[in-house]
Scaffold this motif. Structure first.
Motif, PDB file in Angstrom:
ATOM      1  N   UNK A  33      -2.373   2.226 -16.801  1.00 42.32           N
ATOM      2  CA  UNK A  33      -1.134   1.918 -17.525  1.00 42.32           C
ATOM      3  C   UNK A  33      -0.076   2.994 -17.321  1.00 42.32           C
ATOM      4  N   UNK A  34      -0.523   4.225 -17.172  1.00 43.44           N
ATOM      5  CA  UNK A  34       0.394   5.346 -17.006  1.00 43.44           C
ATOM      6  C   UNK A  34       0.792   5.577 -15.556  1.00 43.44           C
ATOM      7  N   UNK A  35       0.382   4.683 -14.664  1.00 40.73           N
ATOM      8  CA  UNK A  35       0.875   4.729 -13.297  1.00 40.73           C
ATOM      9  C   UNK A  35      -0.035   5.368 -12.280  1.00 40.73           C
ATOM     10  N   UNK A  36      -1.249   5.775 -12.685  1.00 41.04           N
ATOM     11  CA  UNK A  36      -2.158   6.441 -11.753  1.00 41.04           C
ATOM     12  C   UNK A  36      -2.819   5.425 -10.828  1.00 41.04           C
ATOM     13  N   UNK A  37      -3.165   5.871  -9.632  1.00 42.44           N
ATOM     14  CA  UNK A  37      -4.119   5.141  -8.798  1.00 42.44           C
ATOM     15  C   UNK A  37      -5.502   5.448  -9.354  1.00 42.44           C
ATOM     16  N   UNK A  38      -6.375   4.456  -9.328  1.00 44.05           N
ATOM     17  CA  UNK A  38      -7.604   4.541 -10.110  1.00 44.05           C
ATOM     18  C   UNK A  38      -8.843   4.309  -9.258  1.00 44.05           C
ATOM     19  N   UNK A  39      -9.840   5.179  -9.467  1.00 40.83           N
ATOM     20  CA  UNK A  39     -11.176   4.983  -8.897  1.00 40.83           C
ATOM     21  C   UNK A  39     -12.148   4.935 -10.065  1.00 40.83           C
ATOM     22  N   UNK A  40     -12.958   3.896 -10.144  1.00 42.05           N
ATOM     23  CA  UNK A  40     -13.950   3.810 -11.211  1.00 42.05           C
ATOM     24  C   UNK A  40     -15.313   3.511 -10.603  1.00 42.05           C
ATOM     25  N   UNK A  62      -0.840  -3.306 -12.278  1.00 40.13           N
ATOM     26  CA  UNK A  62      -0.186  -3.041 -11.002  1.00 40.13           C
ATOM     27  C   UNK A  62      -0.716  -1.810 -10.301  1.00 40.13           C
ATOM     28  N   UNK A  63      -1.710  -1.154 -10.887  1.00 46.35           N
ATOM     29  CA  UNK A  63      -2.261   0.066 -10.303  1.00 46.35           C
ATOM     30  C   UNK A  63      -3.095  -0.234  -9.070  1.00 46.35           C
ATOM     31  N   UNK A  64      -3.078   0.689  -8.120  1.00 45.85           N
ATOM     32  CA  UNK A  64      -3.999   0.631  -6.991  1.00 45.85           C
ATOM     33  C   UNK A  64      -5.373   1.041  -7.501  1.00 45.85           C
ATOM     34  N   UNK A  65      -6.384   0.212  -7.306  1.00 45.31           N
ATOM     35  CA  UNK A  65      -7.703   0.439  -7.899  1.00 45.31           C
ATOM     36  C   UNK A  65      -8.803   0.339  -6.854  1.00 45.31           C
TER      37      UNK A  65
END
Length: 262
Positions: A33-40, A62-65
């Motif tokens: 939500x805060x605009x980070x690209x995300x790896x989980x 809209x984040x790159x995940x």
């Protein structure tokens, strides 16, 4: 949420271990939500459907995940994780060490130390070796009040193996601060009280509802913190380049006057 808030972590790459449920999911969702690209990551291949549902929720921002099935106790899985991160994003700005365990009935007596200490140290060391952590990045270790204050206060029933091994991990990570700082990497520790709406909360409530009620009275404000509050505290470091290493933040401030529990 304002436009400024929505881009607070824009351009950052945040990796959350165990990021498809519970506290980890709350951290991952807020990071997106805060605009980070995300790896989980998620551990169990049998839970792939649940993990993919979480991924779709993250992607709505809209984040790159990037979703990776990885058991952090396995060296091969950690290497595969970091290879995928390197190929997709090339770096990690926030390594959130959330995955933990030790209460599982089907694991051996050494499992708590393997997942809570050994694997956490390996995740950091291998991220450094892969050149994914660099100047300005954070390693954020998630722990509990009873682990942070191991040896100073009575722990929760059945929780001692987890508390002890998470305490050991925190101490060992703090001992590596000079090594991390030489690479421009900072360490933060997020210490949580019992967090509502989590698996641990449900477990302790099922075992002893009165204990949960008692614990609630040991928190300032008489209210257990939520996963969203943990997420906000965790991600606050990534927006503060001025903070020095070694930061500790409490989520659910304990009442100092309550003996044994705080």
């Amino acid at each position: 949420m304002s436009q400024e808030e929505a881009t607070e972590l824009k351009g950052k790459v945040v990796l959350v271990t165990g990021g498809t449920r519970g506290i980890g999911k709350a951290v991952a969702e807020r990071a997106a939500e805060l605009g980070a690209a995300l790896v989980v990551t998620y551990r169990d291949a049998a839970k792939r459907n649940r993990a993919e549902r979480s991924l779709r929720e993250f992607e709505k921002t809209g984040a790159a995940c990037l979703l990776v099935q990885a058991d952090v106790t396995l060296e091969a899985d950690r290497h595969r994780l970091y290879a995928a991160v390197g190929e997709r994003f090339g770096r990690i700005d926030g390594l959130v060490l959330n995955a933990a365990g030790g209460l599982e009935a089907d694991k051996g007596p050494d499992y708590a130390r393997l997942i809570n200490r050994d694997s956490q140290l390996a995740l950091v060391e291998e991220a450094l070796a892969a050149d994914l952590l660099g100047a300005g990045s954070w390693v954020i270790y998630m722990t509990s009040l009873w682990a942070h204050r191991w040896g100073e206060m009575e722990t929760l029933p059945g929780y001692a193996p987890v508390a002890q091994t998470k305490h050991e991990a925190e101490q060992d990570l703090r001992a590596r601060q000079a090594e991390l700082a030489a690479r421009g990497v900072r360490l933060a520790v997020v210490v949580g009280h019992l967090i509502s709406d989590t698996g641990a909360f449900a477990l302790f409530k099922r075992k002893d509802k009165s204990l949960v009620e008692q614990l609630t009275q040991t928190v300032e404000g008489d209210k257990l913190p939520t996963p969203a509050e943990v997420a906000a505290a965790t991600l606050s470091f990534l927006a503060r380049p001025d903070l020095p290493t070694g930061q500790t933040v409490f989520v659910g401030t304990p009442k100092a006057e309550v003996g044994g529990l705080a």
